[in-house]
Design an enzyme around this catalytic site. Structure first.
Site: not given
Ligand SMILES: [Zn+2]
Ligand SMILES: [Zn+2]
Length: 450
Positions: A356, A430
């Site tokens: 990458y 969350e």
């Protein structure tokens, strides 16, 4: 829809002048009022985005749990991909699939002409056996490179997909006011494609994910346990490293372990190479410019104690944050290995596979968008780069992009206590997802309105 902010502002300006319900009439006003009217319109839209983000948050959490319980490895995200495509279609968003194996591109054309902004989420999970005790814990198993493995969203890409679907819903609800187009990139295989396959962002780009409509800028986020819930972190310029791998085969001459002078010992040569490679970052590069790492992760040679073998192999990874330095390191690894081998009468053959690129946040775009991120949270940090890597960098090679970190570490844990991404104990709090929905939605809209 009128909103408290518009109402309050119209009182300040005098409702007689503004008639807030008729925003389209603002062009008839004088310049001074026109500016204020635009501000009111902006405030209204901002507030509507926040309201919509709040509204979709429970379904985003539900969606994230569903994907978490059904994780899929790179290029195998069949269920996730269908879930994404179905949801985008329900929202009336144009869908292009499959792309790059299991990828999905959604195109939301706004009611007004303008630029094209892309938002990206990666969809793949990792071959990790989940150890977090959750009601929606993954028990999935599959075969990976011939091995039976557990599958877990141990990098939080489940959260990325759910957040971006939430953003799609938010932006679809203000479609008529969007000045331009939003492209949603749901990408497979960020963690790498299975052996022998292409995949990820590189294949998305190759198959035209940034063309038609031609994307002007791209944004992405990554959840992390390095930062707590409520925090956004980013960095202009190089943010994550380029990752390349190297393979060195040292070829000597086999002989008896008691008579090394009758052969050429590739293990001693390999050992010298291992040490010398460490001097590339520490003695040869200007690391005040950017840090770099060369790691030998595997060394293999020989079969028993009293045989000097013919060959010894070294395999490792290279991390760099500067493009010129990256090329320089490759050349130095080759030279170091070959010349040390040659000095001992051995040979070294060096192969470097580029991985990458550097995740490079376009400085101008980052500066333009930083006020938007700062508006999202008071807990915002400009951080050091990391030597991890992201294939988001392939999009940034084509168009200016900004990639930022979203904190999802529970507030009662320190960074040291929290399990890192890729750990079987990686945990996403969350309560941090709402900020991700808002940040992505606002960044997209603010970019289009600039
Ligand atoms: Zn990862
Ligand atoms: Zn990741």
């Amino acid at each position: 829809m009128s909103s408290p902010i518009a109402a309050r502002s119209s009182q300040l300006l005098g409702a007689r002048l503004l008639r807030p319900a008729n925003r389209e009439l603002r062009t008839f006003f004088t310049i001074g009022v026109l500016v204020t009217a635009t501000t009111i319109s902006a405030a209204t839209l901002e507030q509507r985005i926040d309201e919509a983000a709040k509204r979709v948050e429970p379904s985003v959490i539900e969606c994230r749990r569903d994907i978490h319980q059904h994780p899929e490895l790179g290029n195998r995200e069949f269920r996730t991909s269908k879930l994404v495509a179905d949801r985008l279609q329900q929202l009336g968003i144009e869908v292009r699939t499959p792309i790059a194996h299991t990828g999905v591109v959604g195109i939301l054309r706004g009611g007004k002409p303008g630029k094209v902004v892309a938002l990206r989420a990666d969809m793949d999970a990792l071959p990790v056996v989940e150890q977090v005790d959750l009601p929606f814990k993954s028990t999935v198993r599959t075969t990976y490179n011939g091995q039976d493995v557990g599958v877990m969203h141990a990098c939080g890409h489940d959260a990325h997909v759910a957040i971006l679907l939430g953003v799609a819903e938010v932006l679809a609800s203000i479609r008529s006011e969007l000045p331009g187009t939003v492209v949603f990139l749901f990408q497979p295989a960020e963690e790498g494609a299975p052996q022998g396959e292409e995949g990820g962002a590189q294949l998305m780009v190759k198959e035209g994910a940034l063309d038609n409509p031609k994307v002007d800028a791209v944004f992405g986020l990554h959840v992390t346990s390095r930062y707590p819930v409520g925090e956004i972190a980013y960095r202009p310029g190089a943010e994550l490293a380029a990752v390349d791998s190297f393979h060195i085969k040292v070829i000597g001459k086999q002989t008896h372990g008691a008579y090394p002078w009758l052969g050429v010992d590739p293990i001693v040569v390999a050992s010298q190479i291992v040490l010398a490679l460490q001097t590339i970052p520490s003695r040869q590069l200007d690391i005040s410019l950017a840090p770099a790492v060369v790691t030998v992760g595997m060394i293999r040679g020989g079969v028993r104690n009293n045989i000097i073998p013919d060959e010894c192999e070294l395999v490792g990874t290279i991390r760099s944050l500067d493009a010129a330095m990256r090329d320089d390191i490759h050349a130095r690894i080759k030279r170091t290995a070959e010349d040390i081998a040659s000095s001992a009468g051995a040979k070294a053959s060096v192969t470097i596979d580029t991985g990458y690129p550097i995740t490079y946040n376009d400085p101008k775009l980052t500066e333009e968008m930083a006020p938007t991120l700062r508006r999202m949270t008071s807990n915002i940090e400009v951080v050091n780069p990391t030597l991890g890597a992201e294939d988001f960098s392939f999009y940034q090679e084509k168009v200016p992009g900004l990639f930022f970190w979203l904190g999802t570490r529970p507030k009662n844990q320190t960074a040291e206590q929290a399990a890192s991404n890729h750990s079987p104990l990686f945990y996403v709090d969350e309560s941090g997802l709402g900020l991700g929905i808002r940040a992505m939605a606002h960044v997209a809209v603010d970019y289009l309105r600039k």
